[in-house]
Design a protein around this motif. Sequence first.
Motif, PDB file in Angstrom:
ATOM      1  N   UNK A   1       0.569  -1.060  -0.308  1.00  0.00           N
ATOM      2  CA  UNK A   1      -0.027   0.004   0.261  1.00  0.00           C
ATOM      3  C   UNK A   1       0.969   1.405  -0.055  1.00  0.00           C
ATOM      4  N   UNK A   2       1.994   1.216   1.353  1.00  0.00           N
ATOM      5  CA  UNK A   2       3.138   2.982   1.016  1.00  0.00           C
ATOM      6  C   UNK A   2       3.403   2.701  -0.787  1.00  0.00           C
ATOM      7  N   UNK A   3       4.027   1.436  -1.139  1.00  0.00           N
ATOM      8  CA  UNK A   3       4.681   1.628  -2.625  1.00  0.00           C
ATOM      9  C   UNK A   3       3.405   2.055  -3.612  1.00  0.00           C
ATOM     10  N   UNK A   4       2.509   1.851  -3.758  1.00  0.00           N
ATOM     11  CA  UNK A   4       1.330   1.610  -4.533  1.00  0.00           C
ATOM     12  C   UNK A   4       1.505   3.286  -4.459  1.00  0.00           C
ATOM     13  N   UNK A   5       1.102   3.771  -2.674  1.00  0.00           N
ATOM     14  CA  UNK A   5       0.612   5.040  -2.668  1.00  0.00           C
ATOM     15  C   UNK A   5       1.704   6.253  -2.896  1.00  0.00           C
ATOM     16  N   UNK A   6       2.751   5.786  -2.878  1.00  0.00           N
ATOM     17  CA  UNK A   6       3.835   6.622  -2.893  1.00  0.00           C
ATOM     18  C   UNK A   6       4.239   7.119  -5.015  1.00  0.00           C
ATOM     19  N   UNK A   7       4.331   5.559  -5.668  1.00  0.00           N
ATOM     20  CA  UNK A   7       4.171   5.768  -6.806  1.00  0.00           C
ATOM     21  C   UNK A   7       3.288   6.263  -7.428  1.00  0.00           C
TER      22      UNK A   7
END
Length: 122
Positions: free
Chosen positions: A62-68
Motif C-alpha cells: 500500500x505504501x509503495x503504490x501510494x508513493x508511486x
Amino acid sequence: MNSTRGQQLNAAAVDRAFRDLSAGLQETARATERHRQHINRLNQQVFGMNQNPYEQHSKYTSVIMGIGYAGFFALWNQVGSGGSPKLHALAALFVGTSLLVFIVWEIIVMLNSHRARRASLC
C-alpha cells in the motif's frame, strides 16, 4: 492429663498439616497462573507470527503504490498543460491499466490467502 496432652499435640500437628497444605495449594495456584500467562504469551506470539507477514506485506504494498501514484500525479501536475493531449491520454491509459492490474492482483492475493487459511483450519 496424658490424653489431653496427646490431643493437644495431635491438634497442633493437624493444624500444622492444614497450614502446610494451604501454603502448598496457594503456591500451586500461583504456579498455575504463571503457566497460564506464559501459554497465553506463547499463543499470542504464534498467532502474531502467522498474521504478521501478511500484514507487513499488505502495508508495504500500500505504501509503495501510494508513493508511486502520488509521484505520478505530482509529475503530471508539474508538466501541466505543457504536454500534448495524446501524451496526457497515453499517460492516463498507462496509469489506469496499472491501477486495474494492481486491483486485480490484490483480489487474487486475498482470495488465495483466504483459501489457504480455510485449508489450514480443516
